[in-house]
Design a protein around this motif. Structure first.
Motif, PDB file in Angstrom:
ATOM      1  N   ASP A  74       8.844  79.711  39.310  1.00  0.00           N
ATOM      2  CA  ASP A  74       8.442  80.722  39.666  1.00  0.00           C
ATOM      3  C   ASP A  74       6.807  81.376  40.014  1.00  0.00           C
ATOM      4  O   ASP A  74       6.089  80.308  41.317  1.00  0.00           O
ATOM      5  CB  ASP A  74       9.007  81.555  37.990  1.00  0.00           C
ATOM      6  N   ASN A  75       6.237  82.080  38.561  1.00  0.00           N
ATOM      7  CA  ASN A  75       4.710  82.413  39.009  1.00  0.00           C
ATOM      8  C   ASN A  75       3.807  81.414  38.160  1.00  0.00           C
ATOM      9  O   ASN A  75       2.800  82.339  37.120  1.00  0.00           O
ATOM     10  CB  ASN A  75       4.668  83.338  38.850  1.00  0.00           C
ATOM     11  N   ALA A  76       4.054  80.694  37.342  1.00  0.00           N
ATOM     12  CA  ALA A  76       4.001  80.323  35.936  1.00  0.00           C
ATOM     13  C   ALA A  76       2.239  79.160  36.403  1.00  0.00           C
ATOM     14  O   ALA A  76       2.494  78.824  37.580  1.00  0.00           O
ATOM     15  CB  ALA A  76       4.597  79.150  35.099  1.00  0.00           C
ATOM     16  N   MET A  77       1.692  79.220  35.427  1.00  0.00           N
ATOM     17  CA  MET A  77       0.270  78.985  35.872  1.00  0.00           C
ATOM     18  C   MET A  77      -0.167  77.940  34.651  1.00  0.00           C
ATOM     19  O   MET A  77       0.054  78.600  33.649  1.00  0.00           O
ATOM     20  CB  MET A  77      -1.356  79.652  36.636  1.00  0.00           C
ATOM     21  N   ILE A  78      -0.951  76.706  35.057  1.00  0.00           N
ATOM     22  CA  ILE A  78      -1.452  75.868  33.657  1.00  0.00           C
ATOM     23  C   ILE A  78      -2.729  75.372  35.002  1.00  0.00           C
ATOM     24  O   ILE A  78      -3.299  74.938  35.964  1.00  0.00           O
ATOM     25  CB  ILE A  78      -0.834  74.637  33.384  1.00  0.00           C
ATOM     26  N   VAL A  79      -4.048  76.120  33.632  1.00  0.00           N
ATOM     27  CA  VAL A  79      -5.884  75.994  34.256  1.00  0.00           C
ATOM     28  C   VAL A  79      -6.051  75.223  32.933  1.00  0.00           C
ATOM     29  O   VAL A  79      -5.543  75.186  31.529  1.00  0.00           O
ATOM     30  CB  VAL A  79      -6.149  77.395  34.049  1.00  0.00           C
ATOM     31  N   GLY A  80      -6.839  73.910  33.604  1.00  0.00           N
ATOM     32  CA  GLY A  80      -7.074  72.863  32.974  1.00  0.00           C
ATOM     33  C   GLY A  80      -8.205  73.199  32.172  1.00  0.00           C
ATOM     34  O   GLY A  80      -9.153  73.758  33.193  1.00  0.00           O
ATOM     35  N   PHE A  88       5.715  86.664  30.271  1.00  0.00           N
ATOM     36  CA  PHE A  88       4.059  87.546  30.106  1.00  0.00           C
ATOM     37  C   PHE A  88       3.909  86.288  29.297  1.00  0.00           C
ATOM     38  O   PHE A  88       2.800  87.174  28.638  1.00  0.00           O
ATOM     39  CB  PHE A  88       4.124  89.077  30.465  1.00  0.00           C
ATOM     40  N   ALA A  89       4.410  85.526  28.642  1.00  0.00           N
ATOM     41  CA  ALA A  89       3.965  84.012  27.652  1.00  0.00           C
ATOM     42  C   ALA A  89       2.047  83.835  28.120  1.00  0.00           C
ATOM     43  O   ALA A  89       1.748  83.873  29.629  1.00  0.00           O
ATOM     44  CB  ALA A  89       4.749  83.549  26.980  1.00  0.00           C
ATOM     45  N   PHE A  90       1.385  84.201  26.948  1.00  0.00           N
ATOM     46  CA  PHE A  90      -0.253  83.463  27.348  1.00  0.00           C
ATOM     47  C   PHE A  90      -0.214  82.403  26.348  1.00  0.00           C
ATOM     48  O   PHE A  90      -0.596  83.201  25.074  1.00  0.00           O
ATOM     49  CB  PHE A  90      -1.229  84.908  27.520  1.00  0.00           C
ATOM     50  N   LEU A 115       8.368  76.123  32.214  1.00  0.00           N
ATOM     51  CA  LEU A 115       7.403  77.297  32.161  1.00  0.00           C
ATOM     52  C   LEU A 115       7.852  77.771  33.295  1.00  0.00           C
ATOM     53  O   LEU A 115       8.115  77.293  34.277  1.00  0.00           O
ATOM     54  CB  LEU A 115       5.122  77.066  32.466  1.00  0.00           C
ATOM     55  N   SER A 116       8.244  79.256  33.272  1.00  0.00           N
ATOM     56  CA  SER A 116       8.876  80.419  33.693  1.00  0.00           C
ATOM     57  C   SER A 116       8.776  81.273  34.286  1.00  0.00           C
ATOM     58  O   SER A 116       7.218  81.723  32.989  1.00  0.00           O
ATOM     59  CB  SER A 116      10.774  80.342  33.957  1.00  0.00           C
ATOM     60  N   GLY A 117       8.519  81.776  34.868  1.00  0.00           N
ATOM     61  CA  GLY A 117       8.476  83.879  34.927  1.00  0.00           C
ATOM     62  C   GLY A 117       7.287  83.481  34.896  1.00  0.00           C
ATOM     63  O   GLY A 117       5.940  82.712  36.352  1.00  0.00           O
ATOM     64  N   ASN A 118       6.262  84.901  34.225  1.00  0.00           N
ATOM     65  CA  ASN A 118       4.540  85.016  34.643  1.00  0.00           C
ATOM     66  C   ASN A 118       3.613  84.036  33.936  1.00  0.00           C
ATOM     67  O   ASN A 118       2.902  84.135  33.339  1.00  0.00           O
ATOM     68  CB  ASN A 118       3.994  86.276  34.755  1.00  0.00           C
ATOM     69  N   ALA A 119       4.383  82.818  32.810  1.00  0.00           N
ATOM     70  CA  ALA A 119       3.803  82.446  31.558  1.00  0.00           C
ATOM     71  C   ALA A 119       2.243  81.626  32.397  1.00  0.00           C
ATOM     72  O   ALA A 119       2.599  81.416  33.296  1.00  0.00           O
ATOM     73  CB  ALA A 119       4.218  81.906  31.473  1.00  0.00           C
ATOM     74  N   THR A 120       1.246  81.531  31.605  1.00  0.00           N
ATOM     75  CA  THR A 120       0.057  80.789  31.385  1.00  0.00           C
ATOM     76  C   THR A 120       0.062  80.154  30.502  1.00  0.00           C
ATOM     77  O   THR A 120      -0.401  81.023  29.573  1.00  0.00           O
ATOM     78  CB  THR A 120      -0.725  82.227  31.813  1.00  0.00           C
ATOM     79  N   ILE A 168       6.790  85.859  20.155  1.00  0.00           N
ATOM     80  CA  ILE A 168       5.172  85.974  19.557  1.00  0.00           C
ATOM     81  C   ILE A 168       5.000  87.499  19.514  1.00  0.00           C
ATOM     82  O   ILE A 168       3.746  87.778  19.328  1.00  0.00           O
ATOM     83  CB  ILE A 168       4.544  84.769  20.161  1.00  0.00           C
ATOM     84  N   GLY A 169       6.027  88.323  20.167  1.00  0.00           N
ATOM     85  CA  GLY A 169       5.470  89.219  19.953  1.00  0.00           C
ATOM     86  C   GLY A 169       5.091  89.704  21.814  1.00  0.00           C
ATOM     87  O   GLY A 169       5.525  89.361  22.495  1.00  0.00           O
ATOM     88  N   ILE A 170       4.860  91.275  21.353  1.00  0.00           N
ATOM     89  CA  ILE A 170       4.165  91.520  22.518  1.00  0.00           C
ATOM     90  C   ILE A 170       2.305  90.841  22.838  1.00  0.00           C
ATOM     91  O   ILE A 170       1.680  90.671  21.836  1.00  0.00           O
ATOM     92  CB  ILE A 170       4.560  93.019  23.369  1.00  0.00           C
ATOM     93  N   PHE A 171       1.803  91.349  23.601  1.00  0.00           N
ATOM     94  CA  PHE A 171       0.345  90.810  23.608  1.00  0.00           C
ATOM     95  C   PHE A 171      -0.661  90.797  22.730  1.00  0.00           C
ATOM     96  O   PHE A 171      -1.963  90.651  22.566  1.00  0.00           O
ATOM     97  CB  PHE A 171      -0.161  91.330  25.293  1.00  0.00           C
TER      98      PHE A 171
END
Length: 411
Positions: free
Chosen positions: A107-113, A53-55, A81-86, A11-14
């Motif tokens: 890893d440092n992945a995060m999920i925010v409801g 760094f997926a978002f 989910l891995s890396g710094n994915a959010t 999906i490319g860069i940010f």
């Protein structure tokens, strides 16, 4: 075994954004490592890796990733989910036809409801799945809500939930009335395997959420990590609450009841049902009651005919003893160690792991309630060569201001 085709969706860069629902329905493995500004739909057993760094950010209040196997048999579906994915929004398993479907977060992945799934109830971080694994420094946060906070992990539909936690943080969302649970088994059995990490209930304006809250049966092994009840304006949440039976092996970990404006939460609150009598063994771990302005919580609250717990070790009340042990309505506790005795409702002595225990014991709320029972099994002191009394039975001792009948037998 047939190997799945692998499709890489870069999906490319940010700076790159997608503003339409992304659908994967070919049964393949797909990878997202950039930015997606919309929801993602998985069908027909398709898998998804969210890495680097997926978002992912869906429309306001919508689930971020939905797994919807509408055509069984579709095979298992895995979301990793891995890396710094959010992921900003819920990962939702809407329909399931395979018990091997799983969500893994490491890893440092995060999920925010975010948002509500029904009026008054916040979304979870991961909902509706059958298996979840949390490791590393991952974070899962239930949605905050004006009424009820979202539970970070919940099954939300009929079917057992299996959760493995070796690291990370799982926290229920804050609620104006009730905080969300860290892990919630809303309809069925929860099987928990925990070696590390933190599971915590959210803060509630009235009641804090439970660290682990199971209206049905809690099963599993806990050997490390922290389980904490959420704080509440009126009552703190319990660290671990099971309402209809349990089968637990606790060898380590920290259990802390939440603090409450009026009443503190319990470290362990376990109910046994007629159809599912509960059993547990406790050989380690630390247990502390929540603090309340008018009444603290319990280290152990056990109620129900058939409920039985064996205690051979652990640290009970070293931080806050609260009300101690409450053993009610036909439940039973066995305690193993040496120099164990109950005098004037206070249990003292050493457990088998050499830990000192000193806690109040209550076996009835009042003279009309069914008594619980406790049995003390004394073994010789490890440094003693002279046999000591092998068994000390103290049963049906009514405490807390009612007629107390005490019986002590020594040989």
């Amino acid at each position: 075994m047939q190997r799945k085709w692998i499709t890489i969706a870069f999906i490319g860069i940010f700076s790159t954004q997608i503003e339409a629902t992304v659908i994967y329905d070919d049964g393949g493995l797909h990878t997202i490592s950039g930015v997606v500004v919309d929801d993602i739909l998985l069908e027909h057993g398709s898998d998804l890796n969210v890495e680097g760094f997926a978002f992912i950010q869906p429309l306001a209040g919508a689930p971020a990733i939905v797994q919807d196997n509408t055509s069984p048999p579709a095979g298992p579906s895995t979301i990793n989910l891995s890396g710094n994915a959010t992921v900003m929004g819920e990962i939702l398993y809407r329909r399931w036809f395979n018990e091997d479907s799983i969500v893994t977060i490491g890893d440092n992945a995060m999920i925010v409801g975010q948002g509500e799934y029904i009026s008054g109830s916040g979304r979870g971080a991961v909902s509706g799945m059958r298996r979840a694994e949390v490791s590393g420094n991952a974070r899962l946060l239930g949605a905050h809500n004006a009424v009820d906070g979202g539970s970070a992990i919940n099954n939300r539909s009929s079917g057992a939930l299996f959760v493995s936690v070796s690291g990370g943080e799982i926290t229920g969302g804050n609620g104006g009335q009730t905080g969300g649970d860290g892990i919630s088994g809303r309809f069925d059995v929860v099987n928990i395997e925990m070696t590390g990490g933190v599971i915590q209930g959210g803060t509630g304006g009235n009641e804090g959420g439970h660290g682990i809250g199971v209206p049905d049966i809690a099963i599993g092994t806990i050997s490390g990590g922290e389980i904490i009840g959420g704080n509440g304006g009126q009552a703190g949440g319990h660290a671990l609450f099971s309402d209809a039976g349990f089968d637990l092996n606790i060898t380590g970990g920290e259990f802390q009841g939440g603090n409450g404006g009026n009443t503190g939460g319990d470290a362990l609150r376990l109910h046994s049902s007629f159809f599912d009598p509960g059993t547990a063994t406790i050989s380690g771990g630390s247990f502390d009651a929540g603090v309340g302005l008018f009444d603290d919580g319990w280290l152990l609250y056990l109620a129900g005919m058939g409920g039985n717990i064996d205690i051979t070790g652990g640290l009970f009340g070293y931080g806050n003893i609260g009300n101690g042990f409450g053993i009610f309505r036909g439940a039973h506790v066995n305690v193993y160690g040496w120099d164990l005795s109950i005098v004037d409702g206070l249990l003292t002595g050493f457990l088998m792991d050499n830990s000192w225990i000193e806690t109040p014991v209550s076996l009835a709320f009042n003279e009309f309630s069914t008594l619980g029972t406790i049995s003390l099994f004394n073994t010789p002191h490890p440094s003693s060569s002279v046999p000591e009394p092998s068994t000390l039975l103290l049963m049906a001792i009514g405490i807390a201001g009612i007629g107390i009948a005490k019986r002590k037998r020594t040989s």
